[in-house]
Each structure stands twice: as structure tokens, then as C-alpha cells.
Design a protein around this motif. Structure first.
Motif, PDB file in Angstrom:
ATOM      1  N   ILE A  11       0.825  -1.210   0.000  1.00 15.64           N
ATOM      2  CA  ILE A  11       0.000   0.000   0.000  1.00 15.64           C
ATOM      3  C   ILE A  11       0.856   1.255   0.000  1.00 15.64           C
ATOM      4  O   ILE A  11       0.719   2.114  -0.874  1.00 15.64           O
ATOM      5  N   PHE A 106      -4.972  -8.999  -3.426  1.00 17.96           N
ATOM      6  CA  PHE A 106      -4.693  -9.000  -1.996  1.00 17.96           C
ATOM      7  C   PHE A 106      -3.865  -7.768  -1.633  1.00 17.96           C
ATOM      8  O   PHE A 106      -3.154  -7.218  -2.470  1.00 17.96           O
ATOM      9  N   ALA A 107      -3.950  -7.363  -0.375  1.00 24.54           N
ATOM     10  CA  ALA A 107      -3.036  -6.366   0.187  1.00 24.54           C
ATOM     11  C   ALA A 107      -2.090  -7.068   1.138  1.00 24.54           C
ATOM     12  O   ALA A 107      -2.515  -7.895   1.946  1.00 24.54           O
ATOM     13  N   THR A 109       0.743  -5.451   3.590  1.00 30.67           N
ATOM     14  CA  THR A 109       1.226  -4.116   3.915  1.00 30.67           C
ATOM     15  C   THR A 109       1.704  -4.013   5.352  1.00 30.67           C
ATOM     16  O   THR A 109       1.138  -4.636   6.251  1.00 30.67           O
ATOM     17  N   GLU A 120      -8.875   4.015   6.415  1.00 33.31           N
ATOM     18  CA  GLU A 120      -9.978   3.376   5.681  1.00 33.31           C
ATOM     19  C   GLU A 120     -11.072   4.335   5.223  1.00 33.31           C
ATOM     20  O   GLU A 120     -11.479   4.281   4.056  1.00 33.31           O
ATOM     21  N   LEU A 126      -9.309   0.851   0.158  1.00 29.65           N
ATOM     22  CA  LEU A 126      -8.680  -0.069   1.110  1.00 29.65           C
ATOM     23  C   LEU A 126      -9.628  -1.195   1.519  1.00 29.65           C
ATOM     24  O   LEU A 126      -9.184  -2.222   2.029  1.00 29.65           O
ATOM     25  N   SER A 127     -10.907  -1.009   1.280  1.00 28.32           N
ATOM     26  CA  SER A 127     -11.886  -2.056   1.604  1.00 28.32           C
ATOM     27  C   SER A 127     -12.193  -2.946   0.408  1.00 28.32           C
ATOM     28  O   SER A 127     -13.027  -3.859   0.512  1.00 28.32           O
ATOM     29  N   PHE A 129     -10.087  -4.972  -1.392  1.00 28.90           N
ATOM     30  CA  PHE A 129      -9.262  -6.159  -1.615  1.00 28.90           C
ATOM     31  C   PHE A 129     -10.050  -7.428  -1.318  1.00 28.90           C
ATOM     32  O   PHE A 129     -10.933  -7.441  -0.454  1.00 28.90           O
ATOM     33  N   ARG A 131      -8.521 -10.089  -0.088  1.00 26.16           N
ATOM     34  CA  ARG A 131      -7.931 -10.455   1.201  1.00 26.16           C
ATOM     35  C   ARG A 131      -6.963  -9.350   1.605  1.00 26.16           C
ATOM     36  O   ARG A 131      -6.295  -8.777   0.744  1.00 26.16           O
ATOM     37  N   ARG A 132      -6.896  -9.100   2.912  1.00 17.47           N
ATOM     38  CA  ARG A 132      -5.988  -8.066   3.417  1.00 17.47           C
ATOM     39  C   ARG A 132      -5.098  -8.669   4.489  1.00 17.47           C
ATOM     40  O   ARG A 132      -5.580  -9.262   5.460  1.00 17.47           O
ATOM     41  N   TYR A 133      -3.807  -8.487   4.299  1.00 19.45           N
ATOM     42  CA  TYR A 133      -2.812  -8.958   5.268  1.00 19.45           C
ATOM     43  C   TYR A 133      -2.135  -7.715   5.835  1.00 19.45           C
ATOM     44  O   TYR A 133      -1.258  -7.116   5.196  1.00 19.45           O
ATOM     45  N   ILE A 134      -2.585  -7.332   7.028  1.00 19.16           N
ATOM     46  CA  ILE A 134      -2.159  -6.092   7.667  1.00 19.16           C
ATOM     47  C   ILE A 134      -1.193  -6.449   8.790  1.00 19.16           C
ATOM     48  O   ILE A 134      -1.555  -7.165   9.736  1.00 19.16           O
TER      49      ILE A 134
END
Length: 207
Positions: A11, A106-107, A109, A120, A126-127, A129, A131-134
Motif C-alpha cells: 500500500i 490482496f493487500a 502491507t 480506511e 482499502l476495503s 481487496f 484479502r488483506r494482510y495487515i
């Protein structure tokens, strides 16, 4: 080269510009900014936030630990959303074009829990994706190999079928070493070209 089954976006500096030095130069001037960054490891402190530490508590602890810079360090918290700006609009269009073609996006970040909550509502994409890997929620940051392994285990896509873009070469190298397809992000135009070259988008949809 295996067919790409999912595209993984960083990101910061891929979808949203992240240039704290530039921001502080505009607020306190380059000379004071250089002095402050030499005395206060703001990027290291931010890494702790990205690992899941509380944003407010971490930044204000640093402010109290450096009383000469207390007010300036507090800016990192109080005006954070101004540092995380602006969106890189062409990259956002590419994200949406991929999803419109049914390609999972996917993210992955380095992002704090609270800072992501701040971002957000400002950046609705940002919503979007699949899948999000934060990192803040995962407790580990790039380029630690663990975060890549956890993405692989969760998403169910083979490493060689993931295409990952990130602006930091250290993050890209670890992904490549795990077998991911990679692209060092140096601007949205080149990234668009890569997506076209890989047959994921057409020249028209990559504009």
C-alpha cells in the motif's frame, strides 16, 4: 512462467504516497527535520506501530522520551493522515481493473492497527481487496519471511502463482526467494505495463 492467480499489492508508495520527510519539510523545514530524524528514530518507532503496538501510546512515549522534539514528534500522530497522502490514482485504477476482470487482489502491507482504521474512511479502496494482510494484526512486518509464509498458508494460492508489487527492494527480494513473481514498484505506468505484459489487463484497461 506460471499463470498469475492473484495479485498482491503493497500500500505505502504503491497505492498511497508515504513520504514523512517530505511532509515534515513542509511543516518545520528541511534543516530542523533532518536534525529531528537524526535524533529520533521515527521510522523505527513506526515499525513498532506496524507490528501492532498502540499508535497513540507509542508515538507519545517517543515524544516524552525526546522533550526537545515533543511537539514535532506529536505531529506524527496528530497529523498522520496528512503524511499518508495522496492516493496514487493510477494504481487505484489498476487495482479496480484487476478486480473487474475477476482476478483476486490482496493487500500485503506494513500498517498499524489504528493507522489503518484512520486511513480506511479516507481511502475507500482499502476495503476493496479480496484479502488483506495487515502487519499490525499479524504481529510481524515485511521483510520477515514469516509474513509471506502466512499469506501463502492463508490464501491457498501457490507462491509461483502470486504476483507481488512493493516499492522496497528488500521486501521484493524475500518474496522472490519464496518463489513469488515480483515487480519492484517505481511508478504506476511501469506497473501497468507489467500487468499488460502478463496478460492480466489490456492496454485500454490499464490506463
Amino acid at each position: 512462467m506460471p499463470q498469475v492467480e492473484a495479485v498482491v499489492f503493497d500500500i505505502g508508495n504503491v497505492l498511497i504516497e508515504w513520504q514523512p520527510e517530505r511532509f515534515f519539510d513542509s511543516i518545520i523545514g528541511e534543516t530542523r527535520r533532518k536534525a529531528m530524524f537524526a535524533e529520533v528514530d521515527l521510522h523505527g518507532i513506526n515499525d513498532e506501530v506496524d507490528r501492532g503496538a498502540n499508535f497513540h501510546d507509542t508515538i507519545f512515549a517517543a515524544a516524552e522520551a525526546h522533550p526537545h522534539w515533543r511537539g514535532e514528534v506529536a505531529i506524527w500522530h496528530d497529523r498522520w493522515i496528512e503524511m499518508a497522502a495522496p492516493a496514487i490514482d493510477h494504481s487505484v485504477r489498476l487495482l479496480r481493473a484487476l478486480r473487474a476482470r475477476g482476478i483476486p487482489v490482496f493487500a500485503l502491507t506494513n500498517f498499524g492497527i489504528q493507522t489503518f482504521q484512520i486511513a480506511e474512511p479516507v481511502y475507500p479502496f482499502l476495503s476493496e481487496f479480496d484479502r488483506r494482510y495487515i502487519s499490525g494484526h499479524m504481529g510481524v512486518i515485511k521483510p520477515d519471511t514469516e509474513i509471506y509464509a502466512r499469506v501463502e498458508a492463508d490464501c491457498g494460492v501457490a507462491p509461483e502463482a502470486l504476483l507481488f508489487t512493493d516499492d522496497r527492494i528488500d521486501n521484493v527480494k524475500v518474496a522472490a526467494a519464496r518463489g513469488w513473481q515480483t515487480h519492484r514498484f517505481e511508478g504506476p505506468q511501469a506497473w501497468a505495463g507489467r500487468l499488460v505484459a502478463d496478460g492480466l489487463l489490456t492496454k485500454e484497461t490499464a490506463q
